[in-house]
Design a protein around this motif. Structure first.
Motif, PDB file in Angstrom:
ATOM      1  N   GLU A  71     -46.763 -28.228  43.857  1.00 49.63           N
ATOM      2  CA  GLU A  71     -46.490 -27.016  45.199  1.00 49.63           C
ATOM      3  C   GLU A  71     -47.065 -26.027  44.361  1.00 49.63           C
ATOM      4  OE1 GLU A  71     -44.272 -28.279  46.668  1.00 49.63           O
ATOM      5  OE2 GLU A  71     -42.952 -30.201  45.464  1.00 49.63           O
ATOM      6  N   ARG A  72     -46.951 -24.604  45.739  1.00 52.71           N
ATOM      7  CA  ARG A  72     -47.672 -24.069  45.897  1.00 52.71           C
ATOM      8  C   ARG A  72     -47.244 -23.324  43.624  1.00 52.71           C
ATOM      9  NH1 ARG A  72     -43.230 -19.307  48.115  1.00 52.71           N
ATOM     10  NH2 ARG A  72     -41.151 -20.518  46.861  1.00 52.71           N
ATOM     11  N   GLY A  73     -47.998 -22.541  42.933  1.00 52.30           N
ATOM     12  CA  GLY A  73     -47.394 -21.921  41.528  1.00 52.30           C
ATOM     13  C   GLY A  73     -47.977 -22.131  40.786  1.00 52.30           C
ATOM     14  N   GLN A  74     -48.560 -23.390  40.829  1.00 51.27           N
ATOM     15  CA  GLN A  74     -48.626 -24.328  39.599  1.00 51.27           C
ATOM     16  C   GLN A  74     -49.576 -24.710  39.133  1.00 51.27           C
ATOM     17  OE1 GLN A  74     -46.633 -28.603  41.337  1.00 51.27           O
ATOM     18  NE2 GLN A  74     -45.327 -28.205  40.811  1.00 51.27           N
ATOM     19  N   ASN A 226     -50.685 -29.728  49.472  1.00 50.85           N
ATOM     20  CA  ASN A 226     -49.142 -30.076  49.178  1.00 50.85           C
ATOM     21  C   ASN A 226     -48.508 -31.507  49.457  1.00 50.85           C
ATOM     22  OD1 ASN A 226     -46.681 -30.160  49.662  1.00 50.85           O
ATOM     23  ND2 ASN A 226     -46.669 -27.609  49.460  1.00 50.85           N
ATOM     24  N   TYR A 252     -44.817 -27.645  37.277  1.00 46.93           N
ATOM     25  CA  TYR A 252     -44.886 -26.126  36.503  1.00 46.93           C
ATOM     26  C   TYR A 252     -44.667 -26.990  35.438  1.00 46.93           C
ATOM     27  CZ  TYR A 252     -43.316 -24.751  41.459  1.00 46.93           C
ATOM     28  OH  TYR A 252     -43.411 -24.345  42.329  1.00 46.93           O
ATOM     29  N   SER A 301     -42.857 -20.535  42.631  1.00 44.46           N
ATOM     30  CA  SER A 301     -44.499 -20.549  42.123  1.00 44.46           C
ATOM     31  C   SER A 301     -44.200 -19.790  41.415  1.00 44.46           C
ATOM     32  CB  SER A 301     -45.085 -19.228  43.137  1.00 44.46           C
ATOM     33  OG  SER A 301     -45.820 -18.890  42.179  1.00 44.46           O
ATOM     34  N   ARG A 303     -45.891 -18.140  40.256  1.00 42.37           N
ATOM     35  CA  ARG A 303     -46.427 -16.122  40.429  1.00 42.37           C
ATOM     36  C   ARG A 303     -44.670 -15.394  40.365  1.00 42.37           C
ATOM     37  NH1 ARG A 303     -48.359 -19.098  44.464  1.00 42.37           N
ATOM     38  NH2 ARG A 303     -51.078 -19.044  44.246  1.00 42.37           N
TER      39      ARG A 303
END
Length: 462
Positions: A71-74, A226, A252, A301, A303
């Motif tokens: 996923e985003r931000g990993q 993704n 994460y 994320s 972030r």
């Protein structure tokens, strides 16, 4: 960075005893040397030590092209960029060659002509490893010419015949020869562009408008995607999936300490943010990832926590500028500014309309309560609770300085509670001391031992 080698000719390179290694051998050798020497080949990567990194190391030792799914931000892009550290610091190339060819083995027509005519006097240049990493964000408008190449009409207009290899303008992949090319969000490439990658990754040649150039490209292809898009039902073609030797799932950070380390490493803080404040932000981020009210498909994320720390720090810096504080130290009262600003970075489930703010504030309170219990466990807050007898109150707020907050605290005759609270939080100055005691007051409120009234300008504990 070590000095660039001063060897400038093919003769000098041969005399130095330089041995050519293909890219995969180079990466494998440097990785194994780092592992056997006890050096960390992945500086700054937190939370992947037992999961992602061993898989990636095995893939690189096997010489596989790699795609990271997550996923985003990993941290997928950051992990790909650390691969540069596995390359030799300096590598020789034929000076002026388009495809960074090794002086021992030229591959383009122009370089072969120079190699034969100049012999041992062939000029060479040196490339730093940072120049051997090429990154491309895949977008739907990416063309075959961008990645692979195309016929250059200007060169044809100069009089070269259409079949002349020198009429070709090479794209990013050939120009990454003897290096790494990273494609972020791989499934966003149109299918016909994905097809153009097939020969590059398997046969290591390129096809341009009917020409089949047998260029033995030496390139490592790495990508990120993704997981939802990287399926037969998504936007990736099956033959391209088959070309990647390793598909590695990222995640994460699993441990709170790793989450805090990522925030501390990546955030650009304009003020002092105490460690316990970073911990609350990390707990808040993790609570959002576990909440059924948050759309976990889109992810929360890393972030989010990074931007939160930066927002909290900026609130403290703004207060210091407005009120003339000599030290800019973030306090719990600054956390609300992060909640307000960052709500747009997450997506709620469809049934939660109208409850978004309440959900965010509830998770902030639980994250704060968890941090208070961990750091202030065992302290006797009885004297402070007794001092807040209904007539005595403590006022804080975005525009209340640390000195004003501390001077407003009730006296606790014979008690060292304030000192103990500050010591538990590692406070070493007035601002950090105020932050520690303010957090303790919030903990007492959350435990329903004191009351709290808040408006836009100030918060009153009593």
């Amino acid at each position: 960075m070590s000095d660039r080698p001063d060897i400038s000719t093919l003769a000098g390179l041969r005399a130095s005893g330089h041995v050519r290694r293909d890219l995969r051998h180079e990466i494998r050798s440097n990785l194994l040397d780092a592992l056997s020497g006890g050096r960390d080949p992945w500086p700054g990567m937190y939370g992947f030590g037992r999961t992602v990194l061993p898989q990636l190391e095995r893939a690189l030792i096997a010489g596989h092209d790699v795609v990271l799914l997550g996923e985003r931000g990993q941290g997928k892009t950051r992990l790909l960029r650390t691969l540069v550290g596995l390359l030799d610091e300096w590598s020789p190339v034929i000076e002026g060659s388009e495809l960074n060819e090794h002086p021992y083995e030229p591959i383009t027509h122009a370089s072969c002509v120079r190699w034969r005519s100049q012999g041992d006097q062939l000029s060479i240049a040196w490339r730093h490893r940072s120049e051997r990493y090429v990154e491309k964000l895949a977008t739907p408008d990416t063309s075959v010419a961008d990645l692979i190449g195309d016929v250059d009409p200007m060169r044809v207009a100069e009089g070269r015949r259409l079949g002349d290899p020198e009429t070709i303008h090479y794209g990013l992949v050939p120009r990454a020869n003897r290096g790494i090319i990273a494609i972020n969000e791989l499934p966003d490439l149109a299918e016909r562009i994905q097809v153009s990658m097939l020969n590059v990754m398997e046969e290591r040649d390129i096809q341009i408008r009917g020409y089949v150039l047998r260029l033995p490209l030496d390139v490592l292809v790495v990508a990120s995607a993704n997981p939802e898009d990287y399926t037969n039902r998504g936007r990736i073609i099956t033959p391209l999936k088959d070309r990647f030797g390793a598909e590695i799932r990222t995640h994460y950070p699993e441990d709170l300490e790793d989450e805090v380390a990522v925030i501390r490493q990546e955030a650009r803080l304009v003020a002092d943010v105490p460690a316990v404040m970073l911990e609350i932000l990390a707990r808040y981020t993790r609570a959002l990832r576990l909440s059924p009210a948050i759309n976990q498909t889109s992810g929360v994320s890393a972030r989010f926590g990074i931007a939160g720390a930066e927002t909290v720090a900026s609130a403290a810096r703004r207060r210091a500028a407005l009120r003339g504080e000599s030290e800019s130290v973030a306090r719990l009262v600054d956390l609300q500014s992060a909640v307000d600003v960052l709500s747009g970075k997450i997506e709620f489930e469809s049934g939660e309309e109208g409850r978004e703010q309440a959900i965010l504030e509830h998770l902030v309170r639980t994250s704060t309560a968890d941090a208070v219990r961990l750091h202030y466990r065992g302290l006797d807050f009885g004297p402070l609770v007794e001092a807040l007898d209904g007539l005595t109150t403590v006022t804080t707020g975005e525009q209340v300085t640390a000195q004003e907050f501390l001077s407003n605290l009730p006296s606790l005759d014979g008690s060292t509670l304030y000192d103990e609270v500050a010591a538990r939080a590692g406070a070493i100055n007035e601002g950090q001391r105020a932050a520690a005691i303010e957090l303790a007051l919030e903990g007492l409120f959350l435990a329903r031992r004191i009351s709290k009234e808040s408006d836009e300008d100030e918060t009153i504990y009593g």
